[in-house]
Scaffold this motif. Structure first.
Motif, PDB file in Angstrom:
ATOM      1  N   LEU A   1     -37.016   8.660  63.719  1.00 27.92           N
ATOM      2  CA  LEU A   1     -35.997   7.706  63.299  1.00 27.92           C
ATOM      3  C   LEU A   1     -35.770   7.803  61.796  1.00 27.92           C
ATOM      4  CD1 LEU A   1     -37.133   4.546  65.331  1.00 27.92           C
ATOM      5  CD2 LEU A   1     -35.688   6.459  66.056  1.00 27.92           C
ATOM      6  N   ALA A   2     -34.525   7.580  61.392  1.00 30.75           N
ATOM      7  CA  ALA A   2     -34.171   7.588  59.972  1.00 30.75           C
ATOM      8  C   ALA A   2     -33.076   6.565  59.741  1.00 30.75           C
ATOM      9  CB  ALA A   2     -33.709   8.967  59.530  1.00 30.75           C
ATOM     10  N   LEU A   3     -33.059   6.041  58.527  1.00 34.22           N
ATOM     11  CA  LEU A   3     -32.038   5.079  58.118  1.00 34.22           C
ATOM     12  C   LEU A   3     -31.483   5.506  56.776  1.00 34.22           C
ATOM     13  CD1 LEU A   3     -30.615   2.320  58.724  1.00 34.22           C
ATOM     14  CD2 LEU A   3     -32.371   1.284  57.261  1.00 34.22           C
ATOM     15  N   THR A   4     -30.154   5.547  56.661  1.00 32.18           N
ATOM     16  CA  THR A   4     -29.504   5.894  55.399  1.00 32.18           C
ATOM     17  C   THR A   4     -28.574   4.766  54.997  1.00 32.18           C
ATOM     18  OG1 THR A   4     -27.664   7.034  56.503  1.00 32.18           O
ATOM     19  CG2 THR A   4     -29.605   8.358  55.946  1.00 32.18           C
ATOM     20  N   GLY A   5     -28.410   4.593  53.707  1.00 30.38           N
ATOM     21  CA  GLY A   5     -27.526   3.554  53.203  1.00 30.38           C
ATOM     22  C   GLY A   5     -27.617   3.471  51.691  1.00 30.38           C
ATOM     23  N   ARG A   6     -26.744   2.680  51.112  1.00 31.36           N
ATOM     24  CA  ARG A   6     -26.736   2.499  49.666  1.00 31.36           C
ATOM     25  C   ARG A   6     -27.723   1.394  49.275  1.00 31.36           C
ATOM     26  NH1 ARG A   6     -24.821   6.658  46.662  1.00 31.36           N
ATOM     27  NH2 ARG A   6     -23.183   7.671  47.885  1.00 31.36           N
ATOM     28  N   ALA A   7     -28.646   1.738  48.393  1.00 31.83           N
ATOM     29  CA  ALA A   7     -29.593   0.761  47.855  1.00 31.83           C
ATOM     30  C   ALA A   7     -29.290   0.567  46.370  1.00 31.83           C
ATOM     31  CB  ALA A   7     -31.024   1.238  48.046  1.00 31.83           C
ATOM     32  N   GLN A   8     -29.656  -0.554  45.857  1.00 24.34           N
ATOM     33  CA  GLN A   8     -29.425  -0.850  44.441  1.00 24.34           C
ATOM     34  C   GLN A   8     -30.760  -0.908  43.708  1.00 24.34           C
ATOM     35  OE1 GLN A   8     -27.569  -4.631  43.579  1.00 24.34           O
ATOM     36  NE2 GLN A   8     -26.763  -3.900  41.640  1.00 24.34           N
ATOM     37  N   ILE A   9     -30.841  -0.140  42.604  1.00 26.58           N
ATOM     38  CA  ILE A   9     -32.024  -0.206  41.757  1.00 26.58           C
ATOM     39  C   ILE A   9     -31.905  -1.458  40.906  1.00 26.58           C
ATOM     40  CG2 ILE A   9     -33.329   0.947  39.938  1.00 26.58           C
ATOM     41  CD1 ILE A   9     -32.381   3.595  41.040  1.00 26.58           C
ATOM     42  N   THR A  10     -32.840  -2.351  41.054  1.00 26.84           N
ATOM     43  CA  THR A  10     -32.729  -3.682  40.444  1.00 26.84           C
ATOM     44  C   THR A  10     -32.609  -3.610  38.931  1.00 26.84           C
ATOM     45  OG1 THR A  10     -34.072  -4.538  42.270  1.00 26.84           O
ATOM     46  CG2 THR A  10     -33.819  -5.947  40.335  1.00 26.84           C
ATOM     47  N   ALA A  11     -33.369  -2.759  38.294  1.00 24.78           N
ATOM     48  CA  ALA A  11     -33.408  -2.750  36.827  1.00 24.78           C
ATOM     49  C   ALA A  11     -32.115  -2.217  36.216  1.00 24.78           C
ATOM     50  CB  ALA A  11     -34.597  -1.916  36.347  1.00 24.78           C
ATOM     51  N   THR A  12     -31.466  -1.264  36.855  1.00 26.68           N
ATOM     52  CA  THR A  12     -30.295  -0.601  36.244  1.00 26.68           C
ATOM     53  C   THR A  12     -28.994  -0.893  36.960  1.00 26.68           C
ATOM     54  OG1 THR A  12     -30.639   1.418  37.540  1.00 26.68           O
ATOM     55  CG2 THR A  12     -31.772   1.265  35.420  1.00 26.68           C
ATOM     56  N   GLY A  13     -29.050  -1.379  38.180  1.00 30.57           N
ATOM     57  CA  GLY A  13     -27.839  -1.618  38.942  1.00 30.57           C
ATOM     58  C   GLY A  13     -27.280  -0.383  39.609  1.00 30.57           C
ATOM     59  N   GLU A  14     -27.930   0.781  39.470  1.00 30.50           N
ATOM     60  CA  GLU A  14     -27.454   2.008  40.116  1.00 30.50           C
ATOM     61  C   GLU A  14     -27.568   1.876  41.630  1.00 30.50           C
ATOM     62  OE1 GLU A  14     -28.736   5.670  37.398  1.00 30.50           O
ATOM     63  OE2 GLU A  14     -30.323   4.159  37.582  1.00 30.50           O
ATOM     64  N   ARG A  15     -26.647   2.549  42.331  1.00 30.54           N
ATOM     65  CA  ARG A  15     -26.629   2.457  43.793  1.00 30.54           C
ATOM     66  C   ARG A  15     -26.749   3.858  44.399  1.00 30.54           C
ATOM     67  NH1 ARG A  15     -25.060  -2.063  46.201  1.00 30.54           N
ATOM     68  NH2 ARG A  15     -24.139  -0.914  47.937  1.00 30.54           N
ATOM     69  N   PRO A  16     -27.953   4.405  44.386  1.00 27.66           N
ATOM     70  CA  PRO A  16     -28.137   5.721  45.000  1.00 27.66           C
ATOM     71  C   PRO A  16     -28.167   5.623  46.515  1.00 27.66           C
ATOM     72  CG  PRO A  16     -30.233   4.892  44.258  1.00 27.66           C
ATOM     73  CD  PRO A  16     -29.202   3.882  43.822  1.00 27.66           C
ATOM     74  N   LEU A  17     -27.997   6.768  47.160  1.00 29.31           N
ATOM     75  CA  LEU A  17     -28.158   6.841  48.611  1.00 29.31           C
ATOM     76  C   LEU A  17     -29.642   6.829  48.933  1.00 29.31           C
ATOM     77  CD1 LEU A  17     -26.910   7.307  51.456  1.00 29.31           C
ATOM     78  CD2 LEU A  17     -27.221   9.754  51.032  1.00 29.31           C
ATOM     79  N   ALA A  18     -30.053   5.895  49.746  1.00 27.89           N
ATOM     80  CA  ALA A  18     -31.464   5.785  50.148  1.00 27.89           C
ATOM     81  C   ALA A  18     -31.627   6.353  51.548  1.00 27.89           C
ATOM     82  CB  ALA A  18     -31.923   4.332  50.101  1.00 27.89           C
ATOM     83  N   ILE A  19     -32.688   7.135  51.731  1.00 25.52           N
ATOM     84  CA  ILE A  19     -32.978   7.761  53.022  1.00 25.52           C
ATOM     85  C   ILE A  19     -34.415   7.425  53.378  1.00 25.52           C
ATOM     86  CG2 ILE A  19     -33.055   9.921  54.304  1.00 25.52           C
ATOM     87  CD1 ILE A  19     -31.221  11.090  52.065  1.00 25.52           C
ATOM     88  N   ALA A  20     -34.579   6.715  54.465  1.00 29.96           N
ATOM     89  CA  ALA A  20     -35.913   6.346  54.950  1.00 29.96           C
ATOM     90  C   ALA A  20     -36.160   7.068  56.270  1.00 29.96           C
ATOM     91  CB  ALA A  20     -36.016   4.832  55.133  1.00 29.96           C
TER      92      ALA A  20
END
Length: 860
Positions: A581-600
């Motif tokens: 199983l895998a999950l992909t989506g946009r996550a936000q880095i709290t300190a900078t506000g950047e929204r990279p693609l997160a892959i779990a």
């Protein structure tokens, strides 16, 4: 000498030479035609697959003053003829007649909508054939109305069916457009596309569809473009709105040839410059097209394909000419007695040479024409190479025959004894050969040090280096192979058996008869091994690229989270072995506000799914660790917000991730770090039909590694390269076998006389076969080993100049480790051929009359 009589006397040899010539001319003329045809088809597929907005030429006019407005169809048509008149000569045959013209406004707001609704005015010259009216009627002529005491035009328009659903527009509605300068539109009809798949709609996507714009700094916006009639052009004004005119000059994809790519690119650049000289002050023009980048990408792939084709065809040409030269030598040897008698009876050297040339031309000329004619049965355009190959074969064959005859009969009845001592090369010849070796090694070094030069990788230096390397290897082999044999001769000198000593002694003599087989066998083996190595490297990299693209045997991806019961159905489906199983989506880095693609991902399960496939999966230690892309860089410990907060620790950097192709900013984390059990991607191992999985999860798309591999191999350029390499490998392998047979046949008379004399001294048939093998096999084996070594080394030597990534899914082809099958098959084939020729030779010698040998043979 009577040529017809000579042709009948040597009919067998002439027929063999004719067969070799037909095969050579067919290959040398046919392969360039078929490869060029596949190049053209690949270009056409690439152009057809691209949107028309990228391949067509679009002339855009932006109205600056009212005097530049066009209000009639005739004005657009006159301008269209004018633009076509500006086309360079190289572009005119490639632009289809017709096309279409349009006039559109951009970002025209509906009065009072507060910047949320935009209804643009549009006109298409070919709307009658491209749209069907499903409600209301076609727009007619404009009228006028009064708004706040000002007379404004009322333009009848039609709207797309999608606009009625997304924006609530209906037949009979009236809308005022503009914030300051008003135009009123009356909706009188609703339309839809006759053929939504028509490539021309890529120019007018806004007329069929509604654009939904979501901005973080303002309200969401809806944009649509309406259609008006020809009469509506009279009421279309540029004041207060952005009005643009477009003339589409459609590219005829079937008329473009791969040979035209450089000229087309230059012509497009020239055509894009003419608006600089057409500035009227009322309208500014520019040319928009995505054709140059498309042609540039294709040219890069084509350059690599042509490089491989030139290298392999160059080797094929050299080997074919060498084998034909062996055939010519066999023919002139058969003619030697007749020509010697003619020379002794007063025939001039010119007459004797003319007789040899004429008999060779009779054997080669018609055969070359036949092979050239057969090549025209194959599809493809006719390039200069198609004509040059057969002509070169005839010229080389006749020239070699003349040279052989002149050298053999410069004086009447010359006495020659080449079989008694080893030939000693002159100092000049040794110097020239050493210089050739030094130039080859220096060329390889320079190629790897400086890289490529020239347009699109077509570096003449690259095409010259393999020739120099092959010549150098052949010279080294030809000069060095007698020395280890002479050592073996010394070892066998004191033995009781005479056959090893005699066979190795004859093999160790550096005679001129051994030079030509070496110059044929070595390039034949080296180029065939090179072609097989490149083909196997491409195949292996294609497989790796397909795994890199999909990341698993089967990948199921959904835009929304897959329900737990659907995942259970997939696990329980017949044929499914493993599921990760895998999950992909946009996550936000709290300190900078950047929204990279997160892959779990469930990494351990993913490794079980992949198994021993050629794909490298990253490793993570701990449930709170993460791998970041270079765009994110090292972060230490940081916190992300992905529906819920999570704290992660940077473990390292990764450039890419198989199966996900994230690019840009992304991070990989173990799925155990998620505070909720969700998945939108399933990585599956098993033997199950993709259609069955798609039925289990209707919202998902299914990809397989086999489908990705088939898509990579389906590219016409890829198929051309693989087919060319296969054909050349087989042809050169056959030529190598023919060369061995001919080299034995050329020396057969002398060898037969020696064996017959030795038979009078008690030599048995088995010993005669061993003697023949010991004489011919060492040169074959040593040359084969040298050819194999050179063929295996050529990909590494030419590495900077042979970029095969275009045919391997974008991955660089760097693994040139062929399977043992190719060298084993080639070596075994050569040995078997030598054995067969030795037995055939002995069978022929066995039938000779020993009494005749004793009477006629003057030397033992």
């Amino acid at each position: 000498m009577r040529i017809p009589l000579g042709a009948r006397a040597h009919a067998g040899t002439a027929a063999l030479l004719a067969v070799l010539t037909v095969a050579a001319c067919l290959l040398l003329s046919g392969i360039p035609r078929t490869t060029q045809a596949s190049f053209d088809e690949a270009l056409r597929r690439a152009l057809v697959a691209a949107p028309a907005v990228e391949t067509d030429l679009t002339v855009v006019g932006e109205v600056a003053l009212r005097e530049g407005e066009l209000r009639e169809r005739a004005q657009f048509e006159a301008a269209d003829r004018r633009w076509r008149g500006f086309l360079p000569a190289a572009l005119r045959p490639l632009i289809r007649p017709g096309g279409h013209m349009s006039a559109k406004t951009v970002s025209t707001p509906v009065t009072g909508s507060r910047g949320t609704t935009f209804v643009n005015l549009g006109w298409l010259s070919d709307a009658d054939r491209r749209v069907d009216w499903t409600a209301g009627r076609r727009p007619g002529a404009p009228s006028t109305t009064s708004v706040a005491g000002t007379t404004v035009p009322v333009i009848e328009v039609g709207v797309a069916e999608e606009a009625t659903r997304a924006m609530g527009l209906r037949v009979g509605q009236t809308r005022a457009l503009g914030d300051s300068t008003h135009t009123v539109v009356r909706i009188v009809g609703v339309y839809r596309a006759v053929d939504p798949g028509d490539r021309a709609w890529s120019h007018d996507h806004d007329i069929l569809h509604v654009s939904h714009v979501v901005s973080p700094l303002g309200p969401e916006e809806f944009h649509t473009t309406t259609l008006m009639s020809d009469e509506g052009l009279a009421g279309l004004r540029s004041s207060g709105r952005n009005l643009t005119y477009r003339w589409i000059l459609p590219l005829d994809e079937r008329a473009v040839s791969a040979q035209d790519v450089p000229d087309v690119g230059a012509a497009v650049a020239e055509f894009k410059r003419w608006p600089e000289f057409e500035r009227t002050g009322t309208t500014s023009y520019r040319v928009i097209t995505g054709l140059p980048p498309l042609l540039g990408d294709f040219q890069g792939a084509l350059s690599a394909a042509r490089t491989v084709m030139y290298l392999t065809l160059g080797g094929l040409l050299a080997v074919a000419l060498g084998v034909i030269a062996l055939g010519v030598r066999l023919l002139t040897d058969r003619m030697e007695h007749t020509l010697a008698v003619a020379r002794a009876r007063g025939g001039s050297l010119r007459q004797v040479a003319a007789a040899g040339a004429a008999l060779t031309a009779v054997a080669v000329g018609p055969a070359a024409l036949a092979g050239y004619a057969l090549a025209f049965l194959l599809p493809g355009p006719v390039s200069p190479v198609v004509h040059a190959g057969p002509a070169l074969v005839v010229v080389v064959a006749v020239a070699y025959a003349v040279t052989r005859v002149v050298r053999a009969h410069r004086t009447p009845l010359p006495e020659r004894r080449d079989d008694l001592v080893a030939a000693r090369p002159s100092a000049r010849r040794v110097t020239a050969e050493a210089l050739a070796v030094v130039l080859a090694l220096a060329g390889v070094y320079l190629l790897r040090a400086r890289g490529l030069s020239g347009d699109a990788g077509q570096d003449p230096f690259l095409l010259l280096i393999p020739v120099l390397l092959t010549v150098a290897a052949a010279l080294i082999t030809m000069r060095c192979y007698p020395y280890p044999l002479r050592l073996l001769v010394r070892l066998t000198r004191g033995g009781r058996a005479a056959v090893p000593f005699l066979g190795l002694t004859r093999a160790a003599r550096a005679r001129s008869t051994g030079a030509l087989p070496v110059l044929i066998l070595l390039p034949a083996l080296s180029v065939s091994v090179f072609a097989a190595t490149i083909a196997e490297g491409i195949a292996a990299t294609q497989r790796a690229a397909s795994w890199q693209k999909v990341g698993a045997p089967i990948k199921l991806t959904s835009d929304v989270d897959i329900p737990a019961d659907a995942i259970a159905r997939v696990r329980d489906a017949p044929g499914v072995d493993q599921v990760a199983l895998a999950l992909t989506g946009r996550a936000q880095i709290t300190a900078t506000g950047e929204r990279p693609l997160a892959i779990a991902v469930e990494l351990e399960q993913w490794r079980q799914v992949v198994g021993d496939a050629p794909v490298d999966l990253p490793a993570l230690s701990g449930s709170a660790s993460a791998l970041l892309s270079p765009a994110l860089g090292e972060r230490g410990t940081f916190e992300i917000m992905w529906l819920a907060p999570a704290k992660l620790t940077t473990q390292g950097l990764i450039d890419s991730l198989p199966g996900f192709d994230p690019g840009g900013q992304f991070l990989l984390m173990p799925r155990e770090a998620l505070p909720w059990p969700a998945a939108n991607t399933l990585l599956i191992k098993g033997d199950v039909a993709p259609a069955d999985l798609a039925r289990l999860v209707p919202s998902a798309t299914v990809e397989t590694q086999e489908q990705a591999l088939a898509a990579i191999r389906a590219d016409p350029l890829t198929g051309t390269v693989r087919t060319t390499l296969l054909v050349v490998t087989v042809a050169l392998g056959l030529y190598a076998l023919v060369a061995i047979a001919l080299s034995l046949v050329v020396g057969a008379p002398e060898r037969a006389r020696t064996v017959s004399l030795l038979r009078t001294l008690g030599l048995s048939d088995r010993q005669a076969v061993r003697l023949t093998l010991l004489e011919s096999l060492p040169l074959t084996v040593i040359t084969a080993l040298a050819g194999l070594a050179l063929g295996l080394g050529l990909p590494a030597a030419l590495g900077p100049g042979v970029d095969m990534s275009s045919y391997a899914g974008g991955l660089p082809v760097g693994d040139f480790s062929p399977s043992p099958l190719t060298p084993v098959a080639l070596t075994a084939g050569l040995v078997l051929c030598a054995l067969a020729c030795a037995h055939a030779h002995q069978a022929a010698v066995r039938r000779r009359d020993l009494g005749a040998v004793l009477r006629v043979g003057d030397r033992a």
